[in-house]
Scaffold this motif. Structure first.
Motif, mmCIF file in Angstrom:
data_model
loop_
_atom_site.group_PDB
_atom_site.id
_atom_site.type_symbol
_atom_site.label_atom_id
_atom_site.label_comp_id
_atom_site.label_asym_id
_atom_site.label_seq_id
_atom_site.Cartn_x
_atom_site.Cartn_y
_atom_site.Cartn_z
ATOM 1 N N VAL B 9 0.846 -1.199 0.000
ATOM 2 C CA VAL B 9 0.000 0.000 0.000
ATOM 3 C C VAL B 9 0.876 1.242 0.000
ATOM 4 C CG1 VAL B 9 -1.695 1.353 1.313
ATOM 5 C CG2 VAL B 9 -1.931 -1.120 1.197
ATOM 6 N N TRP B 10 0.513 2.200 -0.837
ATOM 7 C CA TRP B 10 1.212 3.492 -0.888
ATOM 8 C C TRP B 10 0.234 4.591 -0.575
ATOM 9 C CZ3 TRP B 10 6.312 4.325 -3.191
ATOM 10 C CH2 TRP B 10 6.968 3.124 -3.515
ATOM 11 N N GLY B 37 2.982 4.219 13.409
ATOM 12 C CA GLY B 37 3.452 4.369 12.042
ATOM 13 C C GLY B 37 3.977 3.100 11.426
ATOM 14 N N SER B 38 3.738 1.943 12.071
ATOM 15 C CA SER B 38 4.248 0.704 11.492
ATOM 16 C C SER B 38 3.327 0.181 10.405
ATOM 17 C CB SER B 38 4.417 -0.342 12.598
ATOM 18 O OG SER B 38 3.175 -0.563 13.225
ATOM 19 N N GLY B 39 2.113 0.734 10.288
ATOM 20 C CA GLY B 39 1.215 0.321 9.214
ATOM 21 C C GLY B 39 0.087 -0.596 9.656
ATOM 22 N N GLY B 210 6.519 -1.678 7.566
ATOM 23 C CA GLY B 210 5.729 -2.159 6.446
ATOM 24 C C GLY B 210 5.896 -3.629 6.103
ATOM 25 N N VAL B 211 6.575 -4.391 6.937
ATOM 26 C CA VAL B 211 6.632 -5.848 6.739
ATOM 27 C C VAL B 211 6.369 -6.538 8.086
ATOM 28 C CG1 VAL B 211 8.249 -5.807 4.795
ATOM 29 C CG2 VAL B 211 9.119 -5.935 7.137
ATOM 30 N N ILE B 212 6.017 -7.826 8.004
ATOM 31 C CA ILE B 212 5.839 -8.566 9.251
ATOM 32 C C ILE B 212 7.211 -9.075 9.687
ATOM 33 C CG2 ILE B 212 4.900 -10.684 10.243
ATOM 34 C CD1 ILE B 212 2.310 -10.008 8.851
#
Lengths: 293, 234
Positions: B9-10, B37-39, B210-212
Motif C-alpha cells: 500500500v502506498w 506508524g508501522s502500518g 511495512g513488513v511482518i
C-alpha cells in the motif's frame, strides 16, 4: 402598526421560503461539505417545471407540484452522477467549481426552453387574491397557503431525517463518513440522494414561491444569496438554524424595505451575511469545529 | 477466514506496506502489533476497502475481495471497529445500532438483533435514547462494538480497542472479545498494548516498517524481550 404587521406577515412568508432554500443548502453542506452554488438554479428549474406542467400542459396544481418536486430530485441526482461524483476524489474545491459550472448550464437550458430575452413568466395564483383578516392583521390568503405549505414541507423533511432508514443513513454519513462506510453504508450513493433531496427541497420552495412572484431564468442567484445568508446565519450545519435564519432574513428584509427604503431590500441579505460572518462566525446554532476549506 | 498475501500500500509517494502476508483462521483471534506508524491500521483499512492496495491479494472465506468497496466488505461479513470508536456522535445510541444494520434488510431481524445486543451490553440499553457523543469512553467502545455486531459479521477487525481506557474497562473489553469468539466470530485485533494481545490472542504478528518482522504464539510475546525491545520499542 398596520404597516408593521403587514411587513411582518410578508417577512414571515418570504422568510419561510428562504428557510426552505437554506434547508436545501444546509442538507447538502452537512453531508458533503460542499456549498452547492447551483442551488438557486435548481430552485429555478423546479419553478419552470411547475410552470410547464401547470400552465403549458394544464395539469392541476397539486400533481404539477409533485411532478416538479420529483423532477427537481431527478435533476439533483443527475448533477451528482454527471459532475460531482466523478470529482469527489479530486477534492472539495473541484466539486465547488463544478457546482458553478452546473449553475451556468442550468441557466442556459432555462433560457433556451423558457425564454432568454428577459421574459418574465407569471404563475397563476393558487387561491383568490382576496386578503383575509385575522384579528387585527391583514393577510393575503395566498401568503397563508404558502406559509402553511412551507411549514408542512419542513415537517415532512424533519420526519424524513428522524424516522426513515434513508434519513438516518444520511445523518450518519454527514456525522462521520468513514464510520458510515465501515458499517456498510454506500457513501457515494448517499451523497447522490443527498444532492437529490437538496434539489427536491429547492423545487418545493420554487413551486410555493412561483405564485407570489415572476419566473425568469436568472431568478436563481438572488434566491440563492437569500438562502445562503439564512444558512450562514443559522450556522450552515443546523437545520433548525436554517429555518430561524430564513425567517430572520425575510423579516429583516421587509423591515429594511419598509422603514429605510426599498433600495436596501435586496442588499440586506449581503449585510446579514457580512454581520453574521463578523459577529457570529459559527452561526446561531452552528457547531464549533474546524473548517476544511 | 482471511488470507492476505503480499499486500503493498502506498499513500501518494510513500510506501506504507511493503509486503505483508498473513492468514486469520476461522474462529481464531489473531493480534497485529507494532509501534506508531508501522502500518497496522493501514492493514485493516486495506482489508476493509478504505484504501486500495497497489499490489497483493485479500481473500475472504476463499473468495477474492481485493480492492472491494467498504460496503461490499461489510456484506461479505468483514466489519471494522475503527480506532477512537468513531460513533455517530449526534445520533442516539438506538439510531447508531439501527444504522449499524445498514446491510441488513429484514426489519424484524434488525429489531431482534438490537434486543440481543442490549442483552449483551446492558449499559447501552440504559442509555438508548442518549446522544452517542455524551457517552463515556468505555460506553462508546461498547457502542462501537455493538454497532459492528449489528452487521452480523463473521470477521471483526478491531483497531486498538483498549486505547485511552482505564485498566478495569480494558478488562471488560478483553472479556467481551473472548465472548465474541465463543459465539463463533473470528477476530483480527490491532494493538499497541502487548498485554491485551497476549491475554486474548492465539497468535501474533509484529509489523515493522511495512513488513511482518515477527510471528509467533501470542503468549510468548510478553516474555520475549528481543521482540519487545527491537520491534515494539520498549
Amino acid at each position: 402598526m398596520l404597516v408593521l404587521s403587514y411587513l411582518l406577515v410578508t417577512g414571515i412568508t418570504t422568510g419561510a421560503l428562504y428557510a426552505l432554500v437554506a434547508l436545501g443548502i444546509v442538507v447538502v453542506y452537512k453531508a458533503t461539505e460542499v456549498v452547492n452554488l447551483a442551488h438557486g438554479e435548481l430552485f429555478m428549474m423546479g419553478g419552470f417545471l411547475a410552470y410547464t406542467l401547470h400552465v403549458m400542459v394544464k395539469l392541476p396544481y397539486v400533481p404539477s407540484v409533485l411532478l416538479a418536486v420529483a423532477g427537481s430530485f431527478a435533476i439533483g441526482i443527475l448533477t451528482d452522477r454527471v459532475a460531482f461524483r466523478p470529482l469527489m476524489k479530486e477534492g472539495l474545491v473541484s466539486v465547488l467549481l463544478a457546482t458553478i459550472g452546473i449553475s451556468f448550464i442550468l441557466k442556459g437550458v432555462a433560457r433556451v426552453l423558457w425564454g432568454g430575452k428577459g421574459d418574465y413568466l407569471a404563475f397563476p395564483p393558487l387561491v383568490s387574491p382576496e386578503p383575509m383578516r385575522i384579528g387585527n392583521v391583514m393577510i393575503m390568503s395566498q401568503q397563508l397557503v404558502v406559509l402553511l405549505a412551507a411549514l408542512a414541507v419542513m415537517l415532512v423533511f424533519a420526519a424524513f431525517f428522524k424516522t426513515t432508514r434513508a434519513g438516518k443513513f444520511m445523518q450518519a454519513t454527514a456525522s462521520n463518513p468513514k464510520a458510515a462506510a465501515l458499517v456498510g453504508i454506500h457513501v457515494s450513493r448517499v451523497y447522490m440522494y443527498t444532492f437529490g433531496v437538496g434539489a427536491a427541497v429547492a423545487g418545493a420552495s420554487a413551486v410555493l414561491m412561483a405564485p407570489l412572484t415572476l419566473l425568469y431564468p436568472d431568478i436563481g442567484f438572488p434566491l440563492f444569496i437569500k438562502g445562503f445568508a439564512a444558512a450562514v446565519l443559522g450556522g450552515l450545519t443546523s437545520v433548525p438554524g436554517a429555518i430561524i435564519g430564513g425567517l430572520l432574513v425575510g423579516i429583516l428584509e421587509q423591515l429594511a424595505a419598509g422603514f429605510i427604503g426599498t433600495a436596501i431590500q435586496d442588499v440586506s441579505a449581503f449585510i446579514v451575511i457580512m454581520f453574521a460572518l463578523i459577529f457570529l462566525p459559527t452561526g446561531i446554532l452552528g457547531m464549533r469545529g474546524t473548517r476544511k476549506i | 477466514m482471511l488470507d492476505v498475501q503480499h499486500l503493498e500500500v502506498w499513500y501518494g509517494p510513500t510506501e506504507v506496506l511493503r509486503d505483508v502476508s498473513f492468514t486469520v483462521p476461522a474462529n481464531a483471534i489473531i493480534a497485529l502489533l507494532g509501534g506508531n506508524g508501522s502500518g497496522k491500521t493501514t492493514v485493516l483499512n486495506a482489508v476493509s476497502g478504505l484504501v486500495a492496495p497497489r499490489a497483493g491479494t485479500v481473500r475472504v472465506a476463499g473468495e477474492d475481495a481485493t480492492g472491494a468497496a467498504p460496503h461490499s466488505m461489510v456484506m461479505r461479513g468483514v466489519v471494522q471497529i475503527p480506532q477512537g470508536r468513531e460513533v455517530f456522535a449526534d445520533m442516539t445510541v438506538q439510531d447508531n445500532l439501527e444504522v449499524g444494520a445498514a446491510v441488513q434488510q429484514n426489519k424484524r431481524a434488525i429489531r431482534q438483533d438490537i434486543a440481543e445486543i442490549y442483552e449483551l451490553f446492558p449499559a447501552l440499553r440504559a442509555r438508548r435514547s442518549a446522544r452517542a457523543g455524551v457517552l463515556s469512553g468505555g460506553e462508546q467502545t461498547q457502542l462501537a462494538m455493538a454497532r459492528a455486531l449489528m452487521a452480523r459479521p463473521r470477521l471483526l477487525l478491531m483497531d486498538e480497542p483498549s486505547v485511552g481506557l482505564a485498566p478495569l474497562v480494558v478488562e471488560t473489553i478483553i472479556q467481551t472479545v473472548r465472548d465474541l469468539r465463543a459465539r463463533g466470530l473470528t477476530i483480527l485485533l490491532v494493538e499497541q498494548n502487548v498485554g491485551v494481545a497476549a491475554a486474548v490472542a492465539d497468535h501474533a504478528h509484529v509489523l515493522r516498517d511495512g513488513v511482518i518482522a515477527y510471528s509467533g504464539p501470542a503468549c510468548d510475546l510478553i516474555d520475549n524481550r528481543d521482540v519487545l525491545a527491537s520491534y515494539l520499542g520498549r
